[in-house]
Design an enzyme around this catalytic site. Structure first.
Site, PDB file in Angstrom:
ATOM      1  CD  GLU A   1     -60.884  -3.331 -77.540  1.00  0.00           C
ATOM      2  OE1 GLU A   1     -60.587  -4.855 -77.324  1.00  0.00           O
ATOM      3  OE2 GLU A   1     -61.428  -2.576 -77.557  1.00  0.00           O
ATOM      4  CG  ASP A   2     -56.381  -0.177 -79.437  1.00  0.00           C
ATOM      5  OD1 ASP A   2     -57.535  -1.200 -79.989  1.00  0.00           O
ATOM      6  OD2 ASP A   2     -56.288   0.291 -78.994  1.00  0.00           O
TER       7      ASP A   2
ATOM      8  CG  ASP B   1     -55.019  -0.940 -74.970  1.00  0.00           C
ATOM      9  OD1 ASP B   1     -55.857  -1.323 -74.720  1.00  0.00           O
ATOM     10  OD2 ASP B   1     -54.555   0.865 -74.729  1.00  0.00           O
TER      11      ASP B   1
HETATM   12 MN    MN Z   1     -55.081   0.905 -72.394  1.00  0.00          MN
END
Ligand code: MN
Length: 760
Positions: free
Chosen positions: A107-108, A104
């Site tokens: 993405e984050d 993640d």
């Molecule tokens: Mn995840």
């Protein structure tokens, strides 16, 4: 001095805030979880692996340090748990652990893919890229969801680990679904059962699939779930006793053979019990096969596996009579998802059918952990004959086979996920595995497009059969071809595999091009004769008139002769009539000024007897019609207006004519409202515009027909330079009904605006 220093430390410790204590506790917990991951993977990690994993862990902790999950827990717990699932339940190694920890991050957080590539190399970066591309919860429209799913499968053919990690990610999200809002729970749960569970099944991850299904049930049918779980618990003792009695005699006999083995009684998972209850419309108590007996053979050399399984089979069926119809031999030919096992159903001494599954440890590992385990036993060389590799090749081919819309693709793909296969042989004796229901024609296309397109018949076990013949297990198939053979549309009905379907469509499309060009000319000529302008608008009206989904379809029908050119005359007549009617309507409105006063007075009295006109009330004797200039539907604010020749007309308060009528002929206005039982269907037109994209029309029709059960009359769409504009005519019950629909349409990806048109 020293003392003072120590005092300072002491006071600081005393002054620790609850937040600090909490933070410290969390730091410890993070480390504990991290060590657990390493411990689980110990057997497969070597050399540089520990260093790389630690680097990934440190980076992930730092990147997510200010983030929390919905549950309030530190975010880093999530990637750690995903890594744990990869290790324990899927059996993946170092690269996957690193990717799971970082899944993640791009993405984050602020970390970029380039940084990942620099620090961890190309392989890790590619997997993370794949995971980032398919992230998000498929939130938008159905089509975006399908589009996303296709993307996911594209990564599958690149590196299967992307999907395996994605499945681990989804499993952890499902395990922690409790802290999400109810609507998110439902959305995520449905998506899981629709896409992820079948995918896990297809990749042979039995345990992941079962848990995903159970969690789906837990959140969508909580009471049902709890009920079955409770009953499983209370009946456990009786079940254990039964299993013990059943296995005792075979246990003794197997011991004598010297084969190393274990016997397990495995209860079915809750979701599959629930499915059974639903499908057979029965009660929990009436399901006899709540469990299966599994006999797992240990320490057997690869070349003795099959013989050992059959030896056990023979011992079991000596003791208990088997149901010969239910013998399933997946050790000679494994299932396409890699599953290997020998199943039989036997009659117990207490008169109950019991399923017995016989397999080796290796087979058991593959059946529970699927692809990764299969990889492990196979070593690292790619064996393109292994069922799973074959399947992945198939997926790749489907993805490459052209221009299906994402939705079509998804539906096809799901079809392929669930269907069992049929095993057939080429004349030379090579085994081919096709989807169940496959025909001679499917077989021909599976061999080669050139053979498929020239296929005229088949020889199955030396008997001549038509191309539509459905293949059966064990058939030996020879394809007969002729030079002049050409595919036609009927062929699409004769095939079930996506490969054959795709190829036939491509071939047909090529042929269609000539028909389309011909059709275009025919239409142009006829329009000229009839004195109609050959504009895009006319073409669009023609398309709607002949109910064709696009221009190509329209021209094709003319080119192929499905529609005769003369039928355009009918179209012209209707169009002329419509234009005339519109003009008459205008005149009528003006005529109201010249009405016959006497008849008007009479009607007014009749109407005013009830003060307010109730529309849709059966008891209402007064004749009224709904004005075509504004097409009111129940829920609209309306008024009645007495006309000269056509009785009372109901207009919307917002009608463009309303102002004129209300201000000039106030004495002829009647109060009107909808009666509550006005549950008829009313035609409305909705105007849409937005950005054109593949699958847009399917999305629109899907919203209309399946989601809200609304009856659509027509849908006409015009696209130009990537912008699309459409008009839908449909039947609704009232404004509430319509609002819901419009709202749904608005949320389709790419839709720019949706509004109700005044006139139909
Ligand atoms: Mn995840």
């Amino acid at each position: 001095m020293e003392l003072a220093g120590e005092m300072e430390i002491l006071t600081e410790e005393i002054k620790k805030t609850p937040q600090e204590i909490q933070a410290e506790h969390e730091r410890k917990e993070i480390l504990t979880r991290y060590r657990k991951v390493l411990k689980g993977a110990k057997g497969v990690l070597k050399g540089d692996d520990f260093k790389q994993i630690k680097k990934a862990f440190t980076l992930a902790v730092e990147a997510h340090k200010d983030m929390r999950r919905k549950s309030g827990e530190p975010y880093i717990y999530h990637p750690l748990e995903v890594a744990q699932i990869c290790v324990d339940e899927i059996g993946l190694g170092a690269t996957s652990i690193i990717c799971a920890l970082l899944h993640d991050v791009v993405e984050d957080t602020n970390i970029t893919l380039d940084e990942i590539r620099r620090d961890f190399g190309d392989k890790v970066a590619r997997i993370i890229d794949g995971l980032t591309k398919i992230s998000g919860n498929f939130e938008q429209g159905t089509s975006a969801q399908a589009e996303n799913f296709r993307k996911m499968l594209l990564t599958l053919s690149e590196d299967v680990r992307v999907i395996l990690i994605k499945l681990a990610d989804r499993l952890h999200n499902m395990r922690t679904l409790g802290s999400m809002a109810r609507n998110s729970q439902l959305k995520i749960a449905h998506e899981t059962i629709y896409i992820y569970a079948p995918l896990a099944h297809r990749l042979g991850l039995y345990n992941v699939k079962s848990e995903l299904e159970d969690l789906y049930l837990k959140y969508t049918e909580p009471e049902m779930y709890k009920d079955i779980a409770d009953k499983l618990k209370t009946t456990k003792q009786a079940r254990d006793r039964f299993i013990l009695n059943f296995t005792k005699p075979i246990d003794e006999k197997i011991k004598k053979t010297g084969i190393d083995y274990v016997i397990k009684g495995r209860p079915k998972h809750i979701y599959s019990i629930w499915n059974k209850i639903k499908k057979q419309n029965t009660a929990f108590e009436d399901i006899y096969d709540l469990f299966a007996i599994r006999i797992i053979i240990k320490n057997v050399s690869p070349d003795k596996e099959k013989a050992a399984c059959w030896q056990i089979y023979s011992i079991v069926t000596d003791e208990y009579t088997p149901n010969t119809e239910r013998l399933k031999d997946w050790i000679s030919i494994p299932k396409a998802n890699g599953y290997e096992s020998l199943h039989t159903t036997v009659m117990s001494h207490s008169g109950q059918w019991v399923e017995v599954q016989i397999r080796t440890e290796r087979m058991d590992d593959i059946s529970e952990r699927g692809y990764a385990a299969h990889w492990k036993y196979k070593g690292n060389e790619t064996n393109t004959n292994a069922p799973l590799d074959k399947w992945i090749t198939q997926v790749r081919e489907t993805l490459e086979s052209g221009d299906k819309s994402a939705i079509e693709f998804l539906e096809d793909f799901r079809g392929n996920l669930f269907n069992e296969e049929v095993f057939v042989f080429t004349p030379k004796g090579d085994l081919k595995v096709l989807r169940k229901g496959a025909t001679v024609l499917d077989f021909a296309f599976d061999i080669h497009t050139d053979i498929g397109k020239k296929c005229t018949a088949g020889k199955v076990n030396n008997q001549l059969v038509p191309i539509s013949y459905t293949l059966r297990n064990g058939d030996q198939v020879e394809i007969l071809t002729t030079k002049n053979q050409k595919p036609n549309e009927d062929w699409l009905r004769f095939v079930v595999t996506s490969k054959a379907k795709g190829r036939i469509k491509d071939l047909l499309k090529e042929e269609n091009k000539t028909y389309i060009t011909d059709g275009k000319e025919i239409v142009a000529k006829k329009l000229k004769i009839l004195g109609l302008e050959n504009t895009l608008e006319t073409q669009n009206q023609l398309r709607a008139f002949f109910n064709k989904k696009d221009y190509n379809d329209l021209f094709y029908s003319f080119g192929k002769g499905h529609i005769q050119p003369d039928e355009i005359r009918r179209f012209k007549q209707l169009r002329d009539a419509r234009i005339r009617k519109q003009e008459e309507n205008k005149i009528n409105l003006d005529e109201t000024a010249l009405r016959d006063t006497k008849s008007f007075e009479k009607e007014l009295k009749k109407a005013k007897g009830s003060d307010t006109l109730l529309i849709g009330d059966d008891m209402q004797v007064i004749d009224y019609t709904l004005a075509s200039c504004c097409n009111p539907i129940p829920g609209d604010d309306v008024f009645g207006f007495l006309t000269v020749n056509e009785g009372i007309k109901i207009h919307r308060n917002t009608c463009t004519n309303a102002q004129h009528l209300l201000s000039n002929y106030g004495n002829r206005v009647i109060k009107a409202r909808w009666s509550s039982q006005a549950a008829m269907s009313f035609e409305v037109s909705i105007h849409l515009d937005g950005i054109d994209r593949m699958g847009m029309i399917q999305d629109i029709s899907k919203v209309i027909s399946s989601e809200l059960n609304i009856n659509m009359r027509s849908l006409s769409v015009d696209t130009k330079d990537g912008i699309f504009e459409g008009i839908i005519k449909l039947y609704v019950h009232d404004t509430k009904h319509l609002d819901t629909l419009m709202h749904q349409l608005e949320s389709i990806e790419g839709m720019y605006q949706v509004y109700r048109m005044v006139a139909t």
